[in-house]
Design an enzyme around this catalytic site. Structure first.
Site, PDB file in Angstrom:
ATOM      1  N   GLU A  43      38.574  40.547   1.648  1.00 45.95           N
ATOM      2  CA  GLU A  43      37.784  41.609   2.268  1.00 45.95           C
ATOM      3  C   GLU A  43      36.373  41.104   2.594  1.00 45.95           C
ATOM      4  O   GLU A  43      35.838  41.361   3.676  1.00 45.95           O
ATOM      5  CB  GLU A  43      37.709  42.814   1.330  1.00 45.95           C
ATOM      6  CG  GLU A  43      36.772  43.904   1.786  1.00 45.95           C
ATOM      7  CD  GLU A  43      36.303  44.756   0.617  1.00 45.95           C
ATOM      8  OE1 GLU A  43      35.218  45.353   0.745  1.00 45.95           O
ATOM      9  OE2 GLU A  43      36.989  44.809  -0.421  1.00 45.95           O
ATOM     10  N   ASP A  47      35.094  40.816   6.509  1.00 41.97           N
ATOM     11  CA  ASP A  47      33.933  41.562   6.988  1.00 41.97           C
ATOM     12  C   ASP A  47      33.035  40.656   7.833  1.00 41.97           C
ATOM     13  O   ASP A  47      32.553  41.052   8.898  1.00 41.97           O
ATOM     14  CB  ASP A  47      33.161  42.118   5.785  1.00 41.97           C
ATOM     15  CG  ASP A  47      31.875  42.813   6.200  1.00 41.97           C
ATOM     16  OD1 ASP A  47      31.952  43.862   6.858  1.00 41.97           O
ATOM     17  OD2 ASP A  47      30.788  42.297   5.874  1.00 41.97           O
ATOM     18  N   ASP A 116      39.062  48.596   3.726  1.00 44.44           N
ATOM     19  CA  ASP A 116      38.960  47.294   3.055  1.00 44.44           C
ATOM     20  C   ASP A 116      40.201  46.450   3.318  1.00 44.44           C
ATOM     21  O   ASP A 116      40.117  45.219   3.473  1.00 44.44           O
ATOM     22  CB  ASP A 116      38.780  47.482   1.545  1.00 44.44           C
ATOM     23  CG  ASP A 116      37.414  48.055   1.190  1.00 44.44           C
ATOM     24  OD1 ASP A 116      36.533  48.083   2.065  1.00 44.44           O
ATOM     25  OD2 ASP A 116      37.246  48.484   0.034  1.00 44.44           O
ATOM     26  N   GLU A 119      39.951  44.685   6.645  1.00 36.71           N
ATOM     27  CA  GLU A 119      39.089  43.500   6.572  1.00 36.71           C
ATOM     28  C   GLU A 119      39.797  42.352   5.862  1.00 36.71           C
ATOM     29  O   GLU A 119      39.662  41.186   6.273  1.00 36.71           O
ATOM     30  CB  GLU A 119      37.788  43.858   5.855  1.00 36.71           C
ATOM     31  CG  GLU A 119      36.903  44.798   6.657  1.00 36.71           C
ATOM     32  CD  GLU A 119      35.619  45.181   5.959  1.00 36.71           C
ATOM     33  OE1 GLU A 119      34.643  45.518   6.633  1.00 36.71           O
ATOM     34  OE2 GLU A 119      35.591  45.128   4.697  1.00 36.71           O
TER      35      GLU A 119
END
Length: 227
Positions: A43, A47, A116, A119
């Site tokens: 995650e 991102d 999440d 990502e």
């Protein structure tokens, strides 16, 4: 090929990456006492990769948009709500590995968990297929929403801010608004405003409030400037 891989347009060579991307920390801690990896590290990477590709897209496709506008639009495109939409399109909630407690409290539909997971999935794609595999995914599921209209205005909707930042790129220029008229009963007012740059009229707009009429005027000015 799984249904998810088919939707992604990518067959994982390292299937462990895909499994990890779908593993919530509650499952890893509950089933394997922390010995199994969760998707938290993926995650973190995803991102950054998503932010990079979105920034690259905005920089190349919006050459006249100032830094502030690109920053806000990037934030809009990568926000939790947008990632939640992607997760639902991919039915990620049904495929996540969750601990029993998280499962019982509605974790499969929880926006933060689903965002999440998107990502984490982006990071898994990046590690398995490289930047081009991720670029294809981001363009189809994230950036396609920017391409449905003018990215500076249709998504942001804040024409006054976009206009102000364009004007401020040239020092000494003055941006001002004037209410030209106000009509109608108290419960149904109608305002007409005009926006001026260096005291030169650039656009008019109407609305049910001064703010709405100024936004409409700014939109008209941006249209004229674009032409």
């Amino acid at each position: 090929m799984t249904d998810l891989e088919q939707a992604l347009g990518h067959v994982f060579r390292n299937r462990e990456l895909l499994e990890t991307a779908l593993t919530h920390s509650s499952y890893a801690n509950e089933k394997h006492k922390g010995a199994m990896s969760s998707n938290e590290r993926l995650e973190f990477l995803g991102d950054s990769v998503l932010g990079h590709l979105t920034a690259d897209y905005l920089y190349r496709s919006c050459p006249d948009m100032p830094e502030g506008g690109m920053t806000r639009l990037r934030a809009e495109l990568v926000c939790e709500q947008n990632l939640l939409r992607v997760a639902r399109e991919l039915s990620l909630g049904e495929q996540l590995k969750l601990g029993r407690g998280e499962e019982m409290t509605g974790g499969r539909a929880r926006p933060s968990i689903l965002a999440d997971a998107v990502e984490a999935l982006i990071a898994a794609l990046y590690l398995d297929g490289g930047i081009e595999a991720v670029r294809a995914f981001v363009r189809e599921y994230i950036l396609s929403h920017a391409e449905e209209g003018n990215p500076a205005t249709e998504i942001m909707g804040d024409y006054k801010t976009v206009l102000q930042e364009l004007v401020q790129r040239s020092s000494g220029r003055v941006l001002s608004y004037e209410t030209l008229s106000e009509s109608g009963p108290e419960h149904n007012k109608r305002f007409v405003s005009e926006v001026r740059i260096d005291n030169k009229p650039m656009g008019k707009g109407s609305g049910r409030s001064k703010k709405e009429s100024e936004q409409a005027a700014a939109r008209e000015a941006l249209k004229r400037m674009g032409e």
